[in-house]
Design a protein around this motif. Structure first.
Motif, PDB file in Angstrom:
ATOM      1  N   THR A   1     -21.387  20.830  74.189  1.00  0.00           N
ATOM      2  CA  THR A   1     -20.336  19.808  74.167  1.00  0.00           C
ATOM      3  C   THR A   1     -19.141  20.156  75.044  1.00  0.00           C
ATOM      4  OG1 THR A   1     -19.397  20.765  72.160  1.00  0.00           O
ATOM      5  CG2 THR A   1     -20.983  18.956  71.876  1.00  0.00           C
ATOM      6  N   ALA A   2     -19.053  21.415  75.496  1.00  0.00           N
ATOM      7  CA  ALA A   2     -17.973  21.826  76.402  1.00  0.00           C
ATOM      8  C   ALA A   2     -18.420  21.791  77.863  1.00  0.00           C
ATOM      9  CB  ALA A   2     -17.484  23.228  76.042  1.00  0.00           C
ATOM     10  N   GLY A   3     -19.698  21.453  78.106  1.00  0.00           N
ATOM     11  CA  GLY A   3     -20.214  21.378  79.464  1.00  0.00           C
ATOM     12  C   GLY A   3     -20.872  22.647  79.963  1.00  0.00           C
ATOM     13  N   ALA A   4     -20.933  23.679  79.134  1.00  0.00           N
ATOM     14  CA  ALA A   4     -21.585  24.927  79.537  1.00  0.00           C
ATOM     15  C   ALA A   4     -23.104  24.753  79.471  1.00  0.00           C
ATOM     16  CB  ALA A   4     -21.155  26.073  78.631  1.00  0.00           C
ATOM     17  N   PRO A   5     -23.827  25.277  80.458  1.00  0.00           N
ATOM     18  CA  PRO A   5     -25.289  25.195  80.412  1.00  0.00           C
ATOM     19  C   PRO A   5     -25.842  25.877  79.164  1.00  0.00           C
ATOM     20  CG  PRO A   5     -24.553  25.915  82.577  1.00  0.00           C
ATOM     21  CD  PRO A   5     -23.350  25.946  81.675  1.00  0.00           C
ATOM     22  N   VAL A   6     -26.835  25.246  78.566  1.00  0.00           N
ATOM     23  CA  VAL A   6     -27.519  25.804  77.400  1.00  0.00           C
ATOM     24  C   VAL A   6     -28.738  26.557  77.912  1.00  0.00           C
ATOM     25  CG1 VAL A   6     -28.781  25.245  75.288  1.00  0.00           C
ATOM     26  CG2 VAL A   6     -26.713  23.963  75.881  1.00  0.00           C
ATOM     27  N   PRO A   7     -28.832  27.844  77.594  1.00  0.00           N
ATOM     28  CA  PRO A   7     -29.992  28.596  78.067  1.00  0.00           C
ATOM     29  C   PRO A   7     -31.279  28.038  77.477  1.00  0.00           C
ATOM     30  CG  PRO A   7     -28.425  30.027  76.901  1.00  0.00           C
ATOM     31  CD  PRO A   7     -27.940  28.628  76.775  1.00  0.00           C
ATOM     32  N   GLY A   8     -32.343  28.241  78.201  1.00  0.00           N
ATOM     33  CA  GLY A   8     -33.650  27.799  77.735  1.00  0.00           C
ATOM     34  C   GLY A   8     -34.605  27.761  78.896  1.00  0.00           C
TER      35      GLY A   8
ATOM     36  N   ALA B   1     -28.770  20.306  80.781  1.00  0.00           N
ATOM     37  CA  ALA B   1     -28.808  20.893  79.441  1.00  0.00           C
ATOM     38  C   ALA B   1     -27.474  21.575  79.184  1.00  0.00           C
ATOM     39  CB  ALA B   1     -29.965  21.888  79.332  1.00  0.00           C
ATOM     40  N   SER B   2     -26.553  20.838  78.558  1.00  0.00           N
ATOM     41  CA  SER B   2     -25.196  21.344  78.342  1.00  0.00           C
ATOM     42  C   SER B   2     -24.806  21.259  76.881  1.00  0.00           C
ATOM     43  CB  SER B   2     -24.193  20.537  79.173  1.00  0.00           C
ATOM     44  OG  SER B   2     -24.147  19.196  78.718  1.00  0.00           O
TER      45      SER B   2
END
Length: 148
Positions: free
Chosen positions: A42-49, A39-40
């Motif tokens: 567009t910059a590759g950072a993880p998306v919280p959730g 779950a990233s």
């Protein structure tokens, strides 16, 4: 495109469908390996959730990676799933999400429970092996975009 996978669940083994996979999968053609998707943004950072949100976005990223090389879920023969702090509730969430993505044509899969993944906040990651059908014309269709 026609689903050319042969999925096998030998009667001597348990029914794996409720868990979201088949025991064996094969297909004619070229192997394509898809790196772990999570779950990233567009910059590759993880998306919280929560776990379910991360599974859903990871499967979207997997689909996008497959589409980037001209393939789809119907070409996947193997999945590797990595779950932080795995438990039966997470297995149920994952099984449901895989059925939504793959329908009843579930690829082979290995699930690994792990203590952590590559980046803080990642709860789930999935990689895949897909098979590009043999091209009888030799026309290719392999470009899938430029490498980085």
């Amino acid at each position: 495109m026609t689903d050319q996978r042969t999925l096998t669940n030998p009667p001597a083994l348990h029914d794996p469908a409720p868990f979201g996979y088949s025991h064996a999968a094969s297909a004619p053609g070229e192997l394509v390996f898809i790196a772990g998707q999570y779950a990233s943004d567009t910059a590759g950072a993880p998306v919280p959730g929560d776990f379910a949100d991360q599974v859903a976005l990871s499967l979207t990223r997997l689909r996008q990676a497959l589409e980037g090389v001209g393939l789809g879920y119907e070409h996947v023969v193997r999945l590797g799933s990595y779950v932080v702090d795995h438990d039966l509730a997470k297995l149920e969430v994952l099984g449901k999400a895989l059925h939504e993505a793959f329908g009843e044509r579930l690829p082979a899969q290995t699930l690994s429970g792990v203590a952590s993944l590559a980046l803080p906040g990642m709860l789930f990651e999935i990689d895949a092996v897909a098979v590009r059908p043999a091209d009888p014309d030799g026309a290719g269709g392999r470009d899938g975009g430029a490498g980085r």
